[in-house]
Design a protein around this motif. Structure first.
Motif, short mmCIF file in Angstrom:
data_model
loop_
_atom_site.label_atom_id
_atom_site.label_comp_id
_atom_site.label_asym_id
_atom_site.label_seq_id
_atom_site.Cartn_x
_atom_site.Cartn_y
_atom_site.Cartn_z
N LYS A 1 40.71 51.98 98.27
CA LYS A 1 40.19 53.32 98.03
C LYS A 1 39.51 53.40 96.67
O LYS A 1 39.88 52.71 95.71
N SER B 1 37.53 58.69 97.53
CA SER B 1 37.99 58.56 98.91
C SER B 1 39.50 58.80 99.03
O SER B 1 39.96 59.35 100.03
N LEU B 2 40.26 58.41 98.01
CA LEU B 2 41.70 58.69 98.04
C LEU B 2 41.94 60.20 97.96
O LEU B 2 42.80 60.75 98.68
N SER C 1 41.18 61.75 101.33
CA SER C 1 42.22 61.49 102.32
C SER C 1 43.40 62.43 102.13
O SER C 1 43.97 62.95 103.11
#
Length: 223
Positions: free
Chosen positions: A177, A181-182, A185
Motif C-alpha cells: 500500500k 491507498s491504505l 481502504s
C-alpha cells in the motif's frame, strides 16, 4: 549501593524462578539474521500501546509469535491474538506469561468476524500478505468484530520503499500500500481515518511517499 544491590537481587531471583525469556520462531529468525529489525517491531507495538491506552479488550489479527503483546498489555486490559497458523499459536501459548490477560485462537479473518466484540484491533505486517480481492472482506470482518466506536490500526510497509526490500520480503508482499491507498481502504469501513508515517523507529506525520512504513488508524466503523 544497597538499593542497587537489592534491585539486582530481585532481578536475579526472578531469573532463577522464571528462567530466561524465549523468542518464538519468527522473532528468533529476525534476532539471528537482522537484530536491528527488532527495534522497528517494538516501536510499532509501542505506537499501538499508546493509541489504545485504557482500552479493555483488544484484538490482534495475525499475531504470529506474539513478540509485542507484553508491550500492548502495559496499557490495555487484555489482548486476544489470532493467527491462521496453529503451530505458531501453540508455541505462543507455551511461552505465554500473561495467561490471565492474554489468550489466543486460530482464525482466518478473511472468512468471517469473531463471535465476541472488542474495543480495539490491530494488525501489523498482515495486510500486505492478503490477496487484493480479499482485502475489503478482511477489513470488514475486523470492523464487525469491534464496538461501533472501536479503533483499528493497520501497519504495513510502504509500496514506495519496495525497491529497498529484501528478496524474501518482495516474494511475500502481494498487496503493498501507499499512504493514499491504505487510507482509502480504511475509509470504506471507518468514518474517521488518521495516517502516520514511520522511518526506522520514529513514528511521525511526515510526507507519506518518503516513509518506509505506514500506520493507518480507522475510528468508528461504518454501519
Amino acid at each position: 549501593m544497597q538499593a542497587k544491590e537489592a534491585q539486582n537481587q530481585i532481578q536475579f531471583d526472578h531469573y532463577e524462578k522464571l528462567g530466561g525469556c524465549v523468542l518464538g520462531p519468527y522473532t528468533s529468525h529476525i534476532w539471528r539474521n537482522d537484530p536491528r529489525h527488532m527495534c522497528f517491531l517494538f516501536s510499532r507495538y509501542k505506537f499501538v500501546s499508546k493509541m489504545f491506552a485504557g482500552k479493555n479488550r483488544v484484538l490482534e489479527v495475525g499475531c504470529g509469535d506474539s513478540i509485542g503483546t507484553p508491550i500492548v498489555l502495559q496499557t490495555v486490559g487484555s489482548v486476544h491474538g489470532l493467527d491462521f497458523e496453529p503451530i505458531v499459536l501453540k508455541d505462543a501459548e507455551r511461552r505465554n506469561e500473561y495467561k490471565d490477560r492474554c489468550s489466543y485462537s486460530v482464525h482466518d479473518m478473511t472468512t468471517g468476524p469473531m463471535d465476541s466484540v472488542f474495543d480495539a484491533s490491530f494488525a501489523l505486517d498482515v495486510i500486505e500478505h492478503i490477496p487484493p480481492p480479499q482485502e475489503d472482506r478482511f477489513i470488514a470482518n475486523i470492523a464487525a468484530s469491534m464496538n461501533s466506536d472501536g479503533v483499528l490500526i493497520l501497519g504495513t510497509p510502504n509500496i514506495e520503499a519496495h525497491k529497498h526490500a529484501s528478496e524474501g520480503s518482495r516474494l511475500g508482499h502481494i498487496n503493498l500500500k501507499s499512504a493514499e491507498s491504505l487510507k482509502a481502504s480504511l475509509q470504506k469501513r471507518f468514518r474517521n481515518v488518521f495516517m502516520f508515517s514511520m522511518n526506522d523507529e520514529v513514528v511521525h506525520t511526515g510526507f507519506g511517499p518518503m516513509a518506509h512504513y505506514l500506520l493507518g488508524m480507522g475510528v468508528c466503523r461504518r454501519t
